[in-house]
Scaffold this active site. Structure first.
Site, short mmCIF file in Angstrom:
data_model
loop_
_atom_site.label_atom_id
_atom_site.label_comp_id
_atom_site.label_asym_id
_atom_site.label_seq_id
_atom_site.Cartn_x
_atom_site.Cartn_y
_atom_site.Cartn_z
N ALA A 1 0.83 -1.21 0.00
CA ALA A 1 0.00 0.00 0.00
C ALA A 1 0.87 1.26 0.00
O ALA A 1 0.47 2.29 -0.54
CB ALA A 1 -0.92 -0.01 1.21
N GLU B 1 12.08 -10.46 -9.64
CA GLU B 1 13.49 -10.83 -9.82
C GLU B 1 14.27 -10.64 -8.52
O GLU B 1 15.06 -11.50 -8.11
CB GLU B 1 14.15 -9.97 -10.91
#
Ligand SMILES: [Zn+2]
Length: 152
Positions: free
Chosen positions: A57, A66
């Site tokens: 958020a 990755e």
């Protein structure tokens, strides 16, 4: 494709990466972007590490797939990567973002073989893994800055 260490990656390993990276993408936590990303690393020891994007958020607190996978591998003592697979929701084969390219490059230096470095292959799949592109980290991040720059 030019000569890279990906030549040492077998078709069987690529098929395994495809299965695992599709699964990794399913776990993406992306309620804000709704853009799922998965990553699977195959280490030279034959271990696989999955990662997905984990949003927050507080947007900047999110992390890419990755870097999630790399962090998992490093924290398990694995830093010699054979190949990294990436997949997104895009119908095109998407490549890692700039920050991830730099983080991948940090660990590509240990991929030296045959006198070459930075040849760590990145396999980029489209959304259903029906298509793929393979590039080395040196192709994705040419003339890069790395650990050796700090020590020379
Ligand atoms: Zn990224």
């Amino acid at each position: 494709m030019t000569e890279t260490s990906s030549e040492l990656v077998t078709e069987k390993e690529i098929e395994e990466l495809k299965i695992r990276v599709l699964k990794a993408k399913e776990f993406a936590y992306c309620p804000y972007s709704k853009f799922h990303v998965g990553c699977t690393i195959l280490t030279k020891n034959g271990k696989y590490f999955n990662g997905c994007n984990v949003e927050n958020a507080s947007y900047p607190a999110g992390i890419c797939a990755e870097r999630t996978a790399i962090t998992k591998a490093i924290s398990e003592g694995e830093k010699d990567f054979k190949i990294i697979a990436v997949i997104t929701d895009s119908i095109k084969c998407s490549s890692p973002c700039g920050i991830c390219r730099q983080v991948i490059r940090e660990f590509a230096g240990s991929n030296i073989h045959n006198g070459k470095s930075l040849q760590l292959p990145i396999i980029m799949f489209n959304n259903d893994a029906s298509e793929k592109i393979i590039k080395t980290i040196d192709e994705l991040l040419p003339n890069s800055f790395g650990p050796e720059d700090l020590f020379n």
